[in-house]
Design a protein around this motif. Sequence first.
Motif, PDB file in Angstrom:
ATOM      1  N   GLU A  57       0.848  -1.193   0.000  1.00  0.00           N
ATOM      2  CA  GLU A  57       0.000   0.000   0.000  1.00  0.00           C
ATOM      3  C   GLU A  57       0.890   1.252   0.000  1.00  0.00           C
ATOM      4  O   GLU A  57       1.976   1.254   0.607  1.00  0.00           O
ATOM      5  N   LYS A  58       0.414   2.281  -0.648  1.00  0.00           N
ATOM      6  CA  LYS A  58       1.218   3.505  -0.753  1.00  0.00           C
ATOM      7  C   LYS A  58       1.577   4.068   0.623  1.00  0.00           C
ATOM      8  O   LYS A  58       2.724   4.488   0.841  1.00  0.00           O
ATOM      9  N   GLN A  59       0.644   4.065   1.540  1.00  0.00           N
ATOM     10  CA  GLN A  59       0.924   4.617   2.858  1.00  0.00           C
ATOM     11  C   GLN A  59       2.005   3.817   3.574  1.00  0.00           C
ATOM     12  O   GLN A  59       2.791   4.371   4.355  1.00  0.00           O
ATOM     13  N   GLU A  60       2.059   2.519   3.324  1.00  0.00           N
ATOM     14  CA  GLU A  60       3.107   1.692   3.918  1.00  0.00           C
ATOM     15  C   GLU A  60       4.463   2.051   3.322  1.00  0.00           C
ATOM     16  O   GLU A  60       5.477   2.109   4.031  1.00  0.00           O
ATOM     17  N   ILE A  61       4.475   2.307   2.020  1.00  0.00           N
ATOM     18  CA  ILE A  61       5.729   2.736   1.372  1.00  0.00           C
ATOM     19  C   ILE A  61       6.156   4.101   1.913  1.00  0.00           C
ATOM     20  O   ILE A  61       7.341   4.322   2.188  1.00  0.00           O
ATOM     21  N   PHE A  62       5.197   4.996   2.106  1.00  0.00           N
ATOM     22  CA  PHE A  62       5.506   6.293   2.697  1.00  0.00           C
ATOM     23  C   PHE A  62       6.119   6.123   4.096  1.00  0.00           C
ATOM     24  O   PHE A  62       7.035   6.854   4.485  1.00  0.00           O
ATOM     25  N   SER A  63       5.617   5.164   4.855  1.00  0.00           N
ATOM     26  CA  SER A  63       6.159   4.911   6.199  1.00  0.00           C
ATOM     27  C   SER A  63       7.599   4.423   6.122  1.00  0.00           C
ATOM     28  O   SER A  63       8.450   4.815   6.944  1.00  0.00           O
ATOM     29  N   LEU A  64       7.886   3.571   5.133  1.00  0.00           N
ATOM     30  CA  LEU A  64       9.266   3.124   4.927  1.00  0.00           C
ATOM     31  C   LEU A  64      10.167   4.312   4.572  1.00  0.00           C
ATOM     32  O   LEU A  64      11.296   4.425   5.055  1.00  0.00           O
ATOM     33  N   CYS A  65       9.653   5.192   3.712  1.00  0.00           N
ATOM     34  CA  CYS A  65      10.411   6.392   3.326  1.00  0.00           C
ATOM     35  C   CYS A  65      10.735   7.238   4.550  1.00  0.00           C
ATOM     36  O   CYS A  65      11.867   7.725   4.714  1.00  0.00           O
ATOM     37  N   GLU A  66       9.757   7.395   5.408  1.00  0.00           N
ATOM     38  CA  GLU A  66       9.980   8.221   6.589  1.00  0.00           C
ATOM     39  C   GLU A  66      11.003   7.578   7.523  1.00  0.00           C
ATOM     40  O   GLU A  66      11.827   8.274   8.131  1.00  0.00           O
ATOM     41  N   GLU A  67      10.975   6.267   7.623  1.00  0.00           N
ATOM     42  CA  GLU A  67      11.971   5.569   8.434  1.00  0.00           C
ATOM     43  C   GLU A  67      13.376   5.803   7.889  1.00  0.00           C
ATOM     44  O   GLU A  67      14.335   6.028   8.645  1.00  0.00           O
ATOM     45  N   LEU A  68      13.512   5.789   6.570  1.00  0.00           N
ATOM     46  CA  LEU A  68      14.811   6.066   5.951  1.00  0.00           C
ATOM     47  C   LEU A  68      15.238   7.514   6.218  1.00  0.00           C
ATOM     48  O   LEU A  68      16.395   7.784   6.547  1.00  0.00           O
ATOM     49  N   TYR A  69      14.314   8.437   6.087  1.00  0.00           N
ATOM     50  CA  TYR A  69      14.643   9.845   6.330  1.00  0.00           C
ATOM     51  C   TYR A  69      15.124  10.076   7.759  1.00  0.00           C
ATOM     52  O   TYR A  69      16.018  10.886   8.010  1.00  0.00           O
ATOM     53  N   ARG A  70      14.534   9.353   8.707  1.00  0.00           N
ATOM     54  CA  ARG A  70      14.862   9.586  10.123  1.00  0.00           C
ATOM     55  C   ARG A  70      16.333   9.316  10.441  1.00  0.00           C
ATOM     56  O   ARG A  70      16.863   9.848  11.413  1.00  0.00           O
ATOM     57  N   SER A  71      16.990   8.503   9.628  1.00  0.00           N
ATOM     58  CA  SER A  71      18.391   8.178   9.892  1.00  0.00           C
ATOM     59  C   SER A  71      19.301   9.389   9.701  1.00  0.00           C
ATOM     60  O   SER A  71      20.384   9.449  10.281  1.00  0.00           O
ATOM     61  N   GLY A  72      18.879  10.325   8.861  1.00  0.00           N
ATOM     62  CA  GLY A  72      19.717  11.474   8.547  1.00  0.00           C
ATOM     63  C   GLY A  72      20.831  11.169   7.560  1.00  0.00           C
ATOM     64  O   GLY A  72      21.615  12.059   7.217  1.00  0.00           O
ATOM     65  N   GLN A  73      20.900   9.921   7.079  1.00  0.00           N
ATOM     66  CA  GLN A  73      21.942   9.524   6.131  1.00  0.00           C
ATOM     67  C   GLN A  73      21.598  10.026   4.724  1.00  0.00           C
ATOM     68  O   GLN A  73      20.488   9.829   4.234  1.00  0.00           O
ATOM     69  N   LEU A  74      22.576  10.649   4.072  1.00  0.00           N
ATOM     70  CA  LEU A  74      22.359  11.214   2.745  1.00  0.00           C
ATOM     71  C   LEU A  74      21.858  10.165   1.759  1.00  0.00           C
ATOM     72  O   LEU A  74      20.881  10.393   1.039  1.00  0.00           O
ATOM     73  N   GLU A  75      22.511   9.020   1.724  1.00  0.00           N
ATOM     74  CA  GLU A  75      22.137   7.992   0.749  1.00  0.00           C
ATOM     75  C   GLU A  75      20.742   7.444   1.001  1.00  0.00           C
ATOM     76  O   GLU A  75      20.037   7.079   0.050  1.00  0.00           O
ATOM     77  N   GLU A  76      20.330   7.375   2.251  1.00  0.00           N
ATOM     78  CA  GLU A  76      18.975   6.896   2.539  1.00  0.00           C
ATOM     79  C   GLU A  76      17.929   7.897   2.046  1.00  0.00           C
ATOM     80  O   GLU A  76      16.846   7.518   1.606  1.00  0.00           O
TER      81      GLU A  76
END
Length: 241
Positions: A57-76
């Motif tokens: 589901e799109k919202q689940e993918i958005f949640s994964l995106c937000e988890e990646l953003y939270r790391s602060g890592q440029l590549e993520e």
Amino acid sequence: MDTVIIHIRQELESLADTQFQETSRRFFKESIVCYGIKTPVVTALAKKYWKEIKSREKQEIFSLCEELYRSGQLEESFIVSTWTYLLSGRYERKDIDIFRRWIDTYITNWASCDGFCNHALGDFIEIFPECIANLKQWTRSGNRWMRRAAAVSLIIPAKHGKFLHEALEIADLLLLDNEDMVQKGYGWLLKEASRHHQADVFEYVIRNRQVMPRTALRYAIELMPPELKNEAMKKELPGEK
């Protein structure tokens, strides 16, 4: 934590290059956190894992995106940019609110800003052009990355000759901005608009060149012939007061 995120981070760590990490940091005034991996490698990794998540589901993918953003890592953040762009066929008008929050909360450098805004948000704006009104609101943000996003989200459409009037409006709203990253952002937008609308952009630059920061002006005229560049760089034209 989702196993996809775990596997991505394990693979990123295995690809990390401390020498390239140090080289990458030289391109940023602000402090950044990165693994030290070249962008094409990260993009290939994002597409590899996209095959595993695209049916979610799109919202689940958005949640994964937000988890990646939270790391602060440029590549993520680059993986988020790739995944969000690949979601373009599933965009909804209301997604602009999520994108705004991501930019305001997680984006802290020009590479993450441009990586997300040039393609994902640029595509979104072409699908929902009424959201240019949102971009205009972002020009009043206290967050310089929101203000840069307002300009660079129109880069790709402008490169193809679209949204000239709106690009000039956003340039007007950012004209006197004192942040160089914002000046470069709207100068870049004007440069891309000049590919199809050179006369309009030149006229805009001449009309505003007394107050336009030199950084923005130089970007705006970069693709113009030498004679126009010389005219634009003059402090005063004959007969002008």
